[in-house]
Design an enzyme around this catalytic site. Structure first.
Site, PDB file in Angstrom:
ATOM      1  N   ASN B 204       0.814  -0.958  -0.020  1.00  0.00           N
ATOM      2  CA  ASN B 204       0.199   0.040   0.138  1.00  0.00           C
ATOM      3  C   ASN B 204       0.803   1.279   0.001  1.00  0.00           C
ATOM      4  O   ASN B 204       2.228   1.165  -0.123  1.00  0.00           O
ATOM      5  CB  ASN B 204      -0.846   0.058   1.309  1.00  0.00           C
ATOM      6  CG  ASN B 204      -0.196  -0.024   2.660  1.00  0.00           C
ATOM      7  OD1 ASN B 204       1.012   0.446   2.630  1.00  0.00           O
ATOM      8  ND2 ASN B 204      -0.884  -0.298   3.425  1.00  0.00           N
ATOM      9  N   GLN B 250      -8.238  -5.747 -14.887  1.00  0.00           N
ATOM     10  CA  GLN B 250      -7.338  -4.838 -14.438  1.00  0.00           C
ATOM     11  C   GLN B 250      -8.247  -4.013 -13.118  1.00  0.00           C
ATOM     12  O   GLN B 250      -7.679  -3.739 -12.229  1.00  0.00           O
ATOM     13  CB  GLN B 250      -6.895  -3.659 -15.290  1.00  0.00           C
ATOM     14  CG  GLN B 250      -5.916  -2.709 -14.891  1.00  0.00           C
ATOM     15  CD  GLN B 250      -4.765  -3.406 -14.387  1.00  0.00           C
ATOM     16  OE1 GLN B 250      -4.201  -4.422 -14.802  1.00  0.00           O
ATOM     17  NE2 GLN B 250      -4.359  -3.021 -13.135  1.00  0.00           N
ATOM     18  N   HIS B 253      -8.516  -4.763  -9.498  1.00  0.00           N
ATOM     19  CA  HIS B 253      -7.390  -4.529  -8.359  1.00  0.00           C
ATOM     20  C   HIS B 253      -7.905  -3.384  -7.532  1.00  0.00           C
ATOM     21  O   HIS B 253      -7.342  -3.588  -6.248  1.00  0.00           O
ATOM     22  CB  HIS B 253      -6.128  -4.188  -9.182  1.00  0.00           C
ATOM     23  CG  HIS B 253      -5.402  -5.337  -9.667  1.00  0.00           C
ATOM     24  ND1 HIS B 253      -5.013  -6.234  -8.719  1.00  0.00           N
ATOM     25  CD2 HIS B 253      -4.739  -5.743 -11.001  1.00  0.00           C
ATOM     26  CE1 HIS B 253      -4.302  -7.292  -9.555  1.00  0.00           C
ATOM     27  NE2 HIS B 253      -4.243  -6.894 -10.848  1.00  0.00           N
ATOM     28  N   GLU B 317       1.655   0.173 -18.035  1.00  0.00           N
ATOM     29  CA  GLU B 317       2.101  -0.993 -17.412  1.00  0.00           C
ATOM     30  C   GLU B 317       2.080  -2.393 -18.266  1.00  0.00           C
ATOM     31  O   GLU B 317       2.982  -2.944 -18.464  1.00  0.00           O
ATOM     32  CB  GLU B 317       1.663  -1.188 -16.050  1.00  0.00           C
ATOM     33  CG  GLU B 317       2.196  -2.441 -15.292  1.00  0.00           C
ATOM     34  CD  GLU B 317       1.391  -2.749 -14.055  1.00  0.00           C
ATOM     35  OE1 GLU B 317       0.062  -2.131 -13.758  1.00  0.00           O
ATOM     36  OE2 GLU B 317       1.702  -3.407 -13.057  1.00  0.00           O
ATOM     37  N   HIS B 318       0.690  -2.640 -18.566  1.00  0.00           N
ATOM     38  CA  HIS B 318       0.244  -3.683 -19.390  1.00  0.00           C
ATOM     39  C   HIS B 318      -0.299  -3.163 -20.638  1.00  0.00           C
ATOM     40  O   HIS B 318      -1.097  -2.206 -20.461  1.00  0.00           O
ATOM     41  CB  HIS B 318      -0.851  -4.467 -18.769  1.00  0.00           C
ATOM     42  CG  HIS B 318      -0.621  -5.001 -17.198  1.00  0.00           C
ATOM     43  ND1 HIS B 318      -0.805  -4.309 -16.185  1.00  0.00           N
ATOM     44  CD2 HIS B 318       0.193  -6.099 -16.848  1.00  0.00           C
ATOM     45  CE1 HIS B 318      -0.422  -5.128 -15.136  1.00  0.00           C
ATOM     46  NE2 HIS B 318       0.226  -6.088 -15.554  1.00  0.00           N
ATOM     47  N   ASP B 351      -0.072 -12.296 -15.633  1.00  0.00           N
ATOM     48  CA  ASP B 351      -0.185 -11.888 -14.105  1.00  0.00           C
ATOM     49  C   ASP B 351       0.423 -13.388 -13.435  1.00  0.00           C
ATOM     50  O   ASP B 351       0.879 -13.287 -12.382  1.00  0.00           O
ATOM     51  CB  ASP B 351      -1.547 -11.577 -13.834  1.00  0.00           C
ATOM     52  CG  ASP B 351      -1.837 -10.133 -14.410  1.00  0.00           C
ATOM     53  OD1 ASP B 351      -0.975  -9.493 -14.645  1.00  0.00           O
ATOM     54  OD2 ASP B 351      -2.965 -10.016 -14.353  1.00  0.00           O
ATOM     55  N   HIS B 410      46.849   9.499 -11.824  1.00  0.00           N
ATOM     56  CA  HIS B 410      46.381   8.624 -12.694  1.00  0.00           C
ATOM     57  C   HIS B 410      47.385   8.209 -13.709  1.00  0.00           C
ATOM     58  O   HIS B 410      47.648   7.235 -14.191  1.00  0.00           O
ATOM     59  CB  HIS B 410      45.052   8.942 -13.392  1.00  0.00           C
ATOM     60  CG  HIS B 410      43.751   9.061 -12.352  1.00  0.00           C
ATOM     61  ND1 HIS B 410      43.757   9.632 -11.178  1.00  0.00           N
ATOM     62  CD2 HIS B 410      42.846   8.098 -12.394  1.00  0.00           C
ATOM     63  CE1 HIS B 410      42.794   9.598 -10.608  1.00  0.00           C
ATOM     64  NE2 HIS B 410      42.116   8.575 -11.451  1.00  0.00           N
TER      65      HIS B 410
END
Lengths: 422, 422
Positions: B204, B250, B253, B317-318, B351, B410
């Protein structure tokens, strides 16, 4: 160097602790800078550049004529060197490309990954005492190979080698702006500077704090940063003068550089220390280096196993193995940014020109982070294609799992398809 | 769904803006939780678990007997499904291994990369309405393949499938603790929970804020997180009922899930909407899903080029491509977490069980971030070995560049070696 002989393992964490830097005060100073650039754009950039860097921010990228002039100002020797480094770095990073491979995880279910360049990236190159054109190569070459469409470089430096390197790697535009305000410009965009999707590059504590603050808002950055560091594991096959020179080449980065020498042989520590003192005297940046060396440690351990455990616990940014069979020892190293094998592989080779990237995880971050590579400039998008036979075979698995997670619309998305195929 | 017909490109950014969540208040609540766990360890964990989750924190990991009992509680059907998913996910992630390839960037200069599993990783699995045992597979399988030595799982959930999946992936220990305090325990370590080097997993807003705050201190995390989302591009070859089912899977969710439908055909939008309303009525989680759908948009565009530009600007996302020649369209997608091709590839396949990872960048982060993969659980250490001939050839390049950057130690590290070889 402080010489510590056979400390107990219980004392290792204390011995190897990096100096903790309180970031709170710096974040408090940086947050209003970010906010000003976010809300007022170029006007804020102009004020802040004037205030902190005494630069008049023009609102325009560096022009063609200035880029051409920069090239003319460089010696042929330096241009040849930069081109050689460019070629080696390009060769090494080119080999990091991953071909697309389609995997049939079960009949009719095909999954793969596509690497796609991040469209807009921002590179930050600090001003200060060393004009880090090498970092332009280290960040710009993988950006170029990845196919990033916009490569925006912000720097307060006027060094012509930075502009020359920027042209070689195909930077889209160079803006003369530095500090936290440059990071803010790349993160939020202004009238003149485009907002980018990922920000790379070193900087002072203000730049680092700015990067971490925009990262907290979701901006992608290369990695968290701390002072540069080297650990050298040397045995009696090491050449003390080389080890000393490598320790100093790290120490000259600044008084806060971390330098650690580990050995199972007391005489190695002694002879390296003597060489160190002799070489230090001849260095132009000896004051910085001397401070770093004073804070550094040589640790004597009993066995090679102890040395390897200690080095893995330390997780050095740079790890030089000046020991017999260095490749076998390297196989046992689990935490390090980059490893240099044997007497003829100085850290400065990787810093400039061997081909590996010099943007590496400091401060123990090598436990979880990798250095910059081609991977840092691409996203990998997964793709899948399922045939009718594939969903028939896989469908019941999805239905059972979705139901057990009480996500019935997920189940339904499969059940409807299965029903249509009966 | 709100239907938007042919909006102008100037309006796209507003249309596609994700809801901005103010994180300041949540960070203020989370910071003291982190501090308590950091300073008081298990005692703070016990108090905070009691207060927020009504869990008595025992200070012990879940025991063998409880793990065995969990397995007995699952149906054979669910166990078989989890094993099938395990196998597919393992097959896909196994193919992501990169073999070591030694690159001679110039004669005598050899560079390569070694992939090494991150030694200690922490996986967080939230409690709440859906017991996400699938996420245990998605994070645990690549951790197992990477060879991570300690895989620590924290979860407030008691669901037996989570414990069963944890055993399959070889989790070292499961601790019954949740929320920001679990993230703090993994970040700082307590008497009972080991400190890890990288933290993965959903949660969360408190968990997310805790991850971002420890990331600001240098802890590695999988990626920043936001509400889950899907975009579907559908043409007249799409089956409206399938598209509707995918949108709903979706939407279920949570009320803040983002759902976007893009089409060049008005009748596609209309028929999908009808199917959506019918299917919604039958869902047990219809209240959540209905809220998400009410906030969602169907966007009609003129051409396929418009659709692709819009989808790339959104960076879903998808992304489901229910169109003709979906593979050709997928080649033109530059920003997305995971792409699903054609009518028989529902998001729920990815998924759960097709093989790809379901931990993916939300909130537009797909512009710069990749989903979780085997790469997320390894560091790549660069190694180099230079021969005497190699340093002779490369040395002058390093000397010229080091001198131009005013880093003379160096340069000296190379000059000394070259002198010894004359």
């Amino acid at each position: 160097m402080q010489i510590l002989s056979f400390p107990s393992r219980a004392d290792w964490p204390t011995l190897m602790a990096r100096p903790v830097q309180s970031t709170e005060a710096i974040e408090k100073a940086v947050a209003p800078i970010l906010e000003q650039v976010r809300t007022r754009g170029d006007a804020a950039l102009a004020e802040l550049s004037e205030k902190f860097d005494q630069i008049a921010y023009t609102g325009f990228p560096v022009q063609e004529a200035d880029l051409a002039a920069a090239e003319r100002q460089l010696s042929d020797e330096l241009k040849t060197a930069i081109q050689r480094a460019y070629q080696n770095i390009r060769t090494f990073h080119e080999a990091q490309r991953q071909p697309v491979e389609k995997i049939e995880t079960m009949p009719g279910v095909t999954c793969w990954r596509r690497s796609v360049g991040i469209e807009k990236v921002g590179l930050y190159i600090p001003g200060g005492t060393a004009p880090l054109f090498s970092t332009v190569l280290m960040l710009g070459i993988p950006a170029q190979l990845a196919g990033c469409k916009e490569i925006i470089l912000c720097t307060p430096s006027h060094h012509p080698a930075i502009l020359y390197a920027a042209q070689l790697v195909g930077v889209t535009n160079v803006f003369r702006v530095g500090g936290a305000q440059a990071i803010a410009a790349l993160a939020y965009g202004t009238e003149s500077i485009p907002q980018v999707y990922k920000i790379f590059g070193p900087g002072n504590q203000y730049v680092t704090a700015a990067k971490m603050l925009v990262a907290k808002e979701g901006m992608a950055i290369d990695m968290p940063a701390g002072p540069s560091e080297v650990a050298i594991y040397a045995d009696e096959t090491a050449v003390p003068a080389f080890v000393a020179a490598d320790l100093l080449s790290q120490a000259e980065h600044g008084a806060d550089s971390q330098v650690l020498l580990v050995s199972t042989h007391k005489n190695v520590v002694t002879t390296v220390n003597i060489a160190l003192m002799t070489q230090l005297e001849r260095l132009p940046r000896r004051d910085l280096a001397a401070q770093a060396i004073a804070n550094s440690k040589a640790i004597l351990v009993e066995t090679q196993d102890d040395a390897i455990d200690l080095l893995n616990a330390y997780a050095a940014e740079h790890l030089i193995l000046s020991v017999e069979n260095p490749e076998a020892v390297a196989e046992r190293i689990t935490n390090a940014g980059s490893i240099f094998l044997g007497n003829y592989t100085p850290e400065s080779a990787g810093d400039y020109a061997s081909g590996t990237n010099h943007t590496l995880p400091t401060n123990g971050f090598a436990r979880a982070y990798s250095g910059v590579s081609l991977d840092s400039f691409v996203k990998k998008i997964t793709v899948q294609s399922i045939s009718q036979d594939g969903i028939k075979a896989l469908g019941p698995t999805i239905e059972a799992m979705a139901e057990a997670e009480s996500l019935l619309a997920h189940k339904q998305a499969v059940s409807l398809r299965l029903a249509s195929l009966q």
